[in-house]
Design a protein around this motif. Structure first.
Motif, PDB file in Angstrom:
ATOM      1  N   ARG A   1       0.823  -1.198   0.000  1.00 17.88           N
ATOM      2  CA  ARG A   1       0.000   0.000   0.000  1.00 17.88           C
ATOM      3  C   ARG A   1       0.865   1.260   0.000  1.00 17.88           C
ATOM      4  O   ARG A   1       0.577   2.222  -0.706  1.00 17.88           O
ATOM      5  CB  ARG A   1      -0.926  -0.009   1.215  1.00 17.88           C
ATOM      6  CG  ARG A   1      -2.256   0.646   0.929  1.00 17.88           C
ATOM      7  CD  ARG A   1      -3.203   0.615   2.104  1.00 17.88           C
ATOM      8  NE  ARG A   1      -3.697  -0.727   2.346  1.00 17.88           N
ATOM      9  CZ  ARG A   1      -3.866  -1.253   3.551  1.00 17.88           C
ATOM     10  NH1 ARG A   1      -3.577  -0.579   4.624  1.00 17.88           N
ATOM     11  NH2 ARG A   1      -4.335  -2.455   3.689  1.00 17.88           N
TER      12      ARG A   1
ATOM     13  N   HIS B   1      -6.847   6.443  -2.597  1.00 18.92           N
ATOM     14  CA  HIS B   1      -7.856   5.583  -3.213  1.00 18.92           C
ATOM     15  C   HIS B   1      -7.294   4.846  -4.426  1.00 18.92           C
ATOM     16  O   HIS B   1      -7.546   3.652  -4.611  1.00 18.92           O
ATOM     17  CB  HIS B   1      -9.085   6.401  -3.590  1.00 18.92           C
ATOM     18  CG  HIS B   1      -9.683   7.109  -2.414  1.00 18.92           C
ATOM     19  ND1 HIS B   1     -10.298   6.441  -1.380  1.00 18.92           N
ATOM     20  CD2 HIS B   1      -9.725   8.416  -2.084  1.00 18.92           C
ATOM     21  CE1 HIS B   1     -10.709   7.303  -0.476  1.00 18.92           C
ATOM     22  NE2 HIS B   1     -10.361   8.515  -0.870  1.00 18.92           N
ATOM     23  N   LYS B   2      -6.528   5.545  -5.242  1.00 17.22           N
ATOM     24  CA  LYS B   2      -5.895   4.886  -6.386  1.00 17.22           C
ATOM     25  C   LYS B   2      -4.885   3.848  -5.916  1.00 17.22           C
ATOM     26  O   LYS B   2      -4.748   2.788  -6.528  1.00 17.22           O
ATOM     27  CB  LYS B   2      -5.204   5.916  -7.278  1.00 17.22           C
ATOM     28  CG  LYS B   2      -6.161   6.783  -8.060  1.00 17.22           C
ATOM     29  CD  LYS B   2      -5.398   7.781  -8.908  1.00 17.22           C
ATOM     30  CE  LYS B   2      -6.348   8.746  -9.596  1.00 17.22           C
ATOM     31  NZ  LYS B   2      -5.608   9.774 -10.351  1.00 17.22           N
TER      32      LYS B   2
ATOM     33  N   GLU C   1      -5.047   2.049  -3.192  1.00 17.31           N
ATOM     34  CA  GLU C   1      -5.779   0.861  -2.763  1.00 17.31           C
ATOM     35  C   GLU C   1      -6.240   0.041  -3.969  1.00 17.31           C
ATOM     36  O   GLU C   1      -6.174  -1.190  -3.955  1.00 17.31           O
ATOM     37  CB  GLU C   1      -6.975   1.253  -1.889  1.00 17.31           C
ATOM     38  CG  GLU C   1      -7.659   0.100  -1.231  1.00 17.31           C
ATOM     39  CD  GLU C   1      -6.767  -0.690  -0.281  1.00 17.31           C
ATOM     40  OE1 GLU C   1      -6.901  -1.934  -0.263  1.00 17.31           O
ATOM     41  OE2 GLU C   1      -5.954  -0.093   0.433  1.00 17.31           O
ATOM     42  N   ASP C   2      -6.682   0.734  -5.023  1.00 17.37           N
ATOM     43  CA  ASP C   2      -7.066   0.035  -6.254  1.00 17.37           C
ATOM     44  C   ASP C   2      -5.876  -0.699  -6.865  1.00 17.37           C
ATOM     45  O   ASP C   2      -6.006  -1.831  -7.345  1.00 17.37           O
ATOM     46  CB  ASP C   2      -7.644   1.014  -7.282  1.00 17.37           C
ATOM     47  CG  ASP C   2      -9.009   1.534  -6.886  1.00 17.37           C
ATOM     48  OD1 ASP C   2      -9.637   0.950  -5.979  1.00 17.37           O
ATOM     49  OD2 ASP C   2      -9.450   2.540  -7.494  1.00 17.37           O
TER      50      ASP C   2
ATOM     51  N   GLN D   1      -5.150  -3.824  -4.854  1.00 17.01           N
ATOM     52  CA  GLN D   1      -6.137  -4.867  -5.139  1.00 17.01           C
ATOM     53  C   GLN D   1      -5.856  -5.536  -6.485  1.00 17.01           C
ATOM     54  O   GLN D   1      -5.914  -6.756  -6.603  1.00 17.01           O
ATOM     55  CB  GLN D   1      -7.559  -4.283  -5.122  1.00 17.01           C
ATOM     56  CG  GLN D   1      -8.043  -3.902  -3.753  1.00 17.01           C
ATOM     57  CD  GLN D   1      -8.100  -5.082  -2.807  1.00 17.01           C
ATOM     58  OE1 GLN D   1      -8.461  -6.183  -3.181  1.00 17.01           O
ATOM     59  NE2 GLN D   1      -7.712  -4.850  -1.573  1.00 17.01           N
ATOM     60  N   THR D   2      -5.549  -4.738  -7.484  1.00 16.97           N
ATOM     61  CA  THR D   2      -5.227  -5.275  -8.808  1.00 16.97           C
ATOM     62  C   THR D   2      -3.978  -6.143  -8.732  1.00 16.97           C
ATOM     63  O   THR D   2      -3.935  -7.244  -9.301  1.00 16.97           O
ATOM     64  CB  THR D   2      -5.004  -4.129  -9.814  1.00 16.97           C
ATOM     65  OG1 THR D   2      -6.203  -3.356  -9.892  1.00 16.97           O
ATOM     66  CG2 THR D   2      -4.642  -4.651 -11.183  1.00 16.97           C
TER      67      THR D   2
ATOM     68  N   SER E   1       0.757  -1.882 -13.217  1.00 12.89           N
ATOM     69  CA  SER E   1      -0.650  -1.529 -13.051  1.00 12.89           C
ATOM     70  C   SER E   1      -0.824  -0.015 -12.952  1.00 12.89           C
ATOM     71  O   SER E   1      -1.789   0.541 -13.467  1.00 12.89           O
ATOM     72  CB  SER E   1      -1.230  -2.202 -11.806  1.00 12.89           C
ATOM     73  OG  SER E   1      -1.212  -3.596 -11.950  1.00 12.89           O
TER      74      SER E   1
ATOM     75  N   GLU F   1      -3.106   2.149 -15.485  1.00 16.84           N
ATOM     76  CA  GLU F   1      -4.181   3.017 -15.012  1.00 16.84           C
ATOM     77  C   GLU F   1      -3.978   4.467 -15.441  1.00 16.84           C
ATOM     78  O   GLU F   1      -4.933   5.166 -15.756  1.00 16.84           O
ATOM     79  CB  GLU F   1      -4.304   2.943 -13.491  1.00 16.84           C
ATOM     80  CG  GLU F   1      -4.925   1.662 -12.995  1.00 16.84           C
ATOM     81  CD  GLU F   1      -6.344   1.473 -13.486  1.00 16.84           C
ATOM     82  OE1 GLU F   1      -7.155   2.408 -13.389  1.00 16.84           O
ATOM     83  OE2 GLU F   1      -6.646   0.375 -13.984  1.00 16.84           O
TER      84      GLU F   1
ATOM     85  N   ARG G   1      -9.017   8.474 -16.460  1.00 17.92           N
ATOM     86  CA  ARG G   1      -8.170   8.925 -15.352  1.00 17.92           C
ATOM     87  C   ARG G   1      -7.677  10.349 -15.581  1.00 17.92           C
ATOM     88  O   ARG G   1      -7.260  11.014 -14.661  1.00 17.92           O
ATOM     89  CB  ARG G   1      -6.956   8.009 -15.191  1.00 17.92           C
ATOM     90  CG  ARG G   1      -7.297   6.614 -14.785  1.00 17.92           C
ATOM     91  CD  ARG G   1      -7.711   6.581 -13.351  1.00 17.92           C
ATOM     92  NE  ARG G   1      -7.854   5.189 -12.941  1.00 17.92           N
ATOM     93  CZ  ARG G   1      -8.456   4.815 -11.874  1.00 17.92           C
ATOM     94  NH1 ARG G   1      -8.991   5.693 -11.081  1.00 17.92           N
ATOM     95  NH2 ARG G   1      -8.536   3.550 -11.562  1.00 17.92           N
TER      96      ARG G   1
END
Length: 169
Positions: A20, A31-32, A34-35, A38-39, A68, A72, A78
């Motif tokens: 993280r 927030h990005k 965390e995404d 997760q990815t 990733s 993104e 974005r």
């Protein structure tokens, strides 16, 4: 299949905070980040048996985060700015020198290649060769990107605070 899940869960429990942090340093948004984590964890789970056999799970996870993040940042939605017609963004007071947000703001101004090098070299403490291997580039590229990034960060923080590292510049 149970031991695979248990091993993966143990790895995630041990490394999630570090992943993280790296993701946040790469993108500059909670927030990005965390995404991205997760990815990365999804992709890591799919490749878990192969990655475990290869032996360097951390390097693979970092590489997934970097790739990733690049993917993104290339997505068109974005780049869109939120519609705030008639509303001005509030001006924030300048951060205190002790506050790491000044460093994060300066880091966010770096091009993505330089930011990746700074994160891997200075926040994770990786060597030049390790960084070059993770980013699939030459050690010379790591050195030049690092030098440019540090010069830019020094200039930004000196302009903002007048000192960097406790010394007047």
């Amino acid at each position: 299949m149970g031991s695979r899940d248990e091993e993966f869960s143990a790895y995630v429990a041990q490394r999630r905070t570090q992943l993280r942090r790296v993701a946040y340093l790469l993108c500059g948004d909670v927030h990005k980040a965390e995404d991205l984590v997760q990815t990365a964890l999804l992709k890591l789970y799919v490749a878990w048996p192969r990655v475990q056999r290869a032996g360097n799970v951390d390097a693979y996870a970092r590489r997934i985060l970097v790739n990733s993040g690049i993917d993104e940042s290339r997505r068109p939605w974005r780049r869109e700015a939120p519609g705030l017609d008639g509303l001005e963004e509030p001006s924030a007071p300048p951060p205190a020198v002790e506050d790491s947000s000044a460093v994060m703001d300066a880091l966010a101004t770096l091009p993505i290649g330089q930011r990746r090098v700074v994160v891997l070299r200075h926040f994770l403490g990786m060597s030049i060769d390790e960084t070059a291997a993770d980013l699939h580039c030459s050690p010379g590229t790591v050195k030049s990107q690092n030098a440019r990034a540090l010069a830019r960060l020094t200039a930004l923080l000196t302009a903002q605070f007048g000192t960097v590292g406790g010394q007047d510049r």
